[in-house]
Design a protein around this motif. Structure first.
Motif, mmCIF file in Angstrom:
data_model
loop_
_atom_site.group_PDB
_atom_site.id
_atom_site.type_symbol
_atom_site.label_atom_id
_atom_site.label_comp_id
_atom_site.label_asym_id
_atom_site.label_seq_id
_atom_site.Cartn_x
_atom_site.Cartn_y
_atom_site.Cartn_z
ATOM 1 N N CYS A 63 -31.904 108.424 -38.855
ATOM 2 C CA CYS A 63 -32.799 109.431 -38.272
ATOM 3 C C CYS A 63 -32.387 109.828 -36.856
ATOM 4 O O CYS A 63 -31.968 108.975 -36.065
ATOM 5 N N PRO A 112 -30.506 101.860 -36.108
ATOM 6 C CA PRO A 112 -29.640 102.711 -36.953
ATOM 7 C C PRO A 112 -28.163 102.356 -36.810
ATOM 8 O O PRO A 112 -27.436 102.340 -37.806
ATOM 9 N N LEU A 135 -27.334 99.061 -38.572
ATOM 10 C CA LEU A 135 -27.418 99.231 -40.035
ATOM 11 C C LEU A 135 -26.143 99.917 -40.544
ATOM 12 O O LEU A 135 -25.547 99.506 -41.549
ATOM 13 N N CYS A 182 -38.206 103.433 -36.273
ATOM 14 C CA CYS A 182 -38.040 101.978 -36.358
ATOM 15 C C CYS A 182 -37.763 101.421 -34.968
ATOM 16 O O CYS A 182 -38.382 100.455 -34.519
ATOM 17 N N CYS A 186 -30.511 103.425 -45.067
ATOM 18 C CA CYS A 186 -31.017 104.053 -43.840
ATOM 19 C C CYS A 186 -30.599 105.516 -43.783
ATOM 20 O O CYS A 186 -29.458 105.859 -44.086
ATOM 21 N N SER A 187 -31.523 106.365 -43.355
ATOM 22 C CA SER A 187 -31.195 107.802 -43.309
ATOM 23 C C SER A 187 -30.691 108.233 -41.936
ATOM 24 O O SER A 187 -30.540 109.419 -41.686
ATOM 25 N N CYS A 213 -40.657 102.861 -40.434
ATOM 26 C CA CYS A 213 -39.421 103.463 -40.961
ATOM 27 C C CYS A 213 -39.802 104.751 -41.705
ATOM 28 O O CYS A 213 -40.727 104.733 -42.533
ATOM 29 N N VAL A 214 -39.085 105.841 -41.443
ATOM 30 C CA VAL A 214 -39.514 107.136 -41.998
ATOM 31 C C VAL A 214 -39.418 107.208 -43.527
ATOM 32 O O VAL A 214 -40.092 108.021 -44.141
HETATM 33 FE FE1 SF4 Z 1 -33.102 104.170 -40.726
HETATM 34 FE FE2 SF4 Z 1 -35.752 103.880 -41.203
HETATM 35 FE FE3 SF4 Z 1 -34.801 103.660 -38.761
HETATM 36 FE FE4 SF4 Z 1 -34.796 106.051 -39.934
HETATM 37 S S1 SF4 Z 1 -36.599 104.866 -39.349
HETATM 38 S S2 SF4 Z 1 -33.135 105.149 -38.699
HETATM 39 S S3 SF4 Z 1 -34.398 105.423 -42.056
HETATM 40 S S4 SF4 Z 1 -34.319 102.323 -40.492
#
Ligand code: SF4
Ligand code: FAD
Ligand code: SF4
Length: 479
Positions: free
Chosen positions: A51, A67, A70, A56, A48-49, A109-110
């Protein structure tokens, strides 16, 4: 440091928990995905980045704080991860299994574009299963008991989520269901290979341990009137779902051997639960050794074809009038069905059921997708002279569901119904046209998803609490 463990999506590939081989899956009704182990979950969560604007979360109907849980999973802080994931979701282990994540959290998810999404649903399931194993999941324990009671009609995810939320606030909660078990479509609709029944029963037992009182085999409108419930309880929630199968207008539709999807799936689920099911035991609703045609392209159709495969059908064909890209069902479920041996007839629509007394074939026409209509979907147009027949012993109609005939069902003519036949509510208060009667889940939205029913149930619990609090306050002021 937190960041050391996160943002690993460039170097770490997306990996789902292992999926059982299709040959093995075909032979039983067990769930098809294994679970992550601790290292696998931490590794995948670490992709996961983090974000700043987590899409998400925006696209999760419960606005789960994805986030954060995770990150805590990547750090091995699973009890805290569970605290956070269960704060917004009554059934995270169920949503982790059966949400169509490709259309919700994961699909938005980005990192999806370029690196493939984080496996959010599988991590959510892992966190909650770990919490159950470690005894972190506890029954609701209200700080103080309240005298007021709430009657909930329907023990599906909407009714049960509301029940738990109200119980946490100390209300006396009674759930009435016409069936013998609680769980709604999570028990009798969704097959085991997506959601094993002990997972649902573990939750219904937990609610009972927390003081929720169940009244099974009690149909409101038949055994007890809605008016009786209004007299018994300070507030009532209707969460009865939608069950009327959409009809087909087609020559031969009255032949024997043609069934509605839910009758077929319920018989199979009951069998799996160990019930005696005469219509299954005598072979009527058992696909073993038979040729099966399922009509429809949604998730219910996918559940039917995959159930037929597991029952040992000789041949299973799914007929859908649009193409694969335009089907309403989850692409992941279609892929699973294809792996398991289902044949798809895309761009085909039934023209007639054929047979002498019993169905022995479905005559279909090929379809051309024409100009897009106002909704942007291309209109299916039959191609002249393109008819072909698929042999079958059983045909299953999986064309969707509508509400049963309201308000007659509850004997309450002043209960307002929307133009789609669902219960009309004031969207701010979630109250129906009857004072103190609220509604939530599929009976308001039309056929939808478990996660939306949970969201509605939680929202309804908040509104009911506000309503009962205001009533108590008014009574105190008047005294
Ligand atoms: Fe993490 Fe994807 Fe959610 Fe960004 S969109 S916070 S990368 S799970
Ligand atoms: P329900 O789950 O339908 O529960 C309503 C309850 O009310 C039932 O137990 C019923 O017996 C009871 N009831 C009805 N009338 C009365 C009455 N008069 N008196 C007393 N009790 C009454 N969603 C997903 O998110 N993922 C999936 O993979 C998925 N697969 C599905 C597969 C199938 C075959 C079907 C049919 C649906 C699927 N869904 C799935 C949709 C999901 O199950 C529903 O959106 C969800 O269960 C709706 O919850 P609910 O609480 O509103 O109603
Ligand atoms: Fe995704 Fe469903 Fe979990 Fe929300 S509840 S995070 S949509 S799997």
């Amino acid at each position: 440091m937190t960041t050391d463990r996160m943002l690993k999506f460039v170097g770490t590939e997306k990996r789902m928990p292992s999926k059982r081989d299709a040959d093995e899956r075909r032979a039983d009704f067990g769930e098809i995905y294994a679970e992550f182990d601790a290292a696998g979950a931490a590794e995948q969560a670490g992709r996961c980045s983090q974000c700043g604007v987590p899409y998400c979360q925006v696209h999760c109907p419960l606005q789960n704080n994805i986030p954060d849980w995770l990150m805590l999973t990547a750090e091995g802080r699973l009890e805290e991860a569970y605290e956070i994931s269960s704060a917004t979701n009554n059934f995270p282990e169920i949503c982790g299994r059966i949400c169509p994540q490709d259309r919700l959290c994961e699909g938005n998810c980005v990192i999806e574009k370029g690196f493939k999404s984080v496996t959010i649903g599988s991590v959510e399931k892992y966190i909650t299963e770990t919490a159950f194993e470690n005894g972190w999941v506890k029954p609701a324990k209200p700080v103080r008991e309240r005298e007021e009671s709430v009657g909930i009609i329907g023990g599906g995810p909407g009714g049960l989520a509301a029940a738990e939320q109200l119980r946490k606030r100390g209300y006396q909660v009674h759930v009435y269901d016409r069936y013998d078990r609680m769980g709604g479509l999570m028990i009798y609709g969704i097959p085991n290979f997506k959601l094993e029944k002990d997972v649902v029963e573990r939750r219904t037992a937990l609610l009972a341990d927390g003081g929720v009182q169940y009244h099974a085999n009690t149909e409101i409108g038949r055994d007890v009137t809605l008016e009786d419930l209004r007299q018994r309880h300070g507030a009532v929630l209707i969460a009865t779902g939608v069950y009327k199968a959409r009809a087909m207008q087609c020559p031969g539709v009255g032949l024997d051997g043609i069934y509605d999807a839910l009758d077929y799936l319920t018989a199979s689920n009951r069998k799996g639960l160990g019930d005696a099911v005469p219509a299954f035991d005598d072979g009527t609703l058992d696909a073993k050794g038979k040729k099966i045609v399922v009509i429809g392209g949604g998730d219910t159709a996918m559940d039917c074809v995959r159930t037929a495969i597991r029952q040992g059908a000789e041949q299973v064909t799914c007929v859908y009038r649009r193409d694969k890209a335009n089907m309403p069902g989850s692409q992941r479920e279609v892929a699973n069905a294809e792996e398991e041996g289902v044949t798809f007839e895309w761009l085909a629509a039934p023209e007639a059921f054929v047979g002498d007394g019993s169905v022995d074939g479905v005559r279909c026409q090929r379809i051309h997708l024409g100009v897009a209509d106002a909704t942007g979907r291309q209109a299916p147009q039959p191609i002249d002279g393109s008819s072909f027949t698929i042999d079958c012993d059983i045909a299953i109609k999986a064309l969707g569901f509508d509400p049963e005939d309201l308000p007659g069902l509850f004997g309450a003519q002043d209960l307002k119904v929307s133009r789609w036949g669902t219960i009309g509510i004031d969207f701010k208060s979630m109250m129906t046209s009857l004072d103190g009667v609220f509604a939530a889940g599929d009976i308001v939205r039309g056929a939808s998803l478990v996660v939306w029913a949970v969201r509605d149930g939680r929202d309804a619990a908040d509104r009911i609490h506000g309503y009962l609090d205001a009533k108590a306050e008014a009574a105190r002021s008047a005294a």
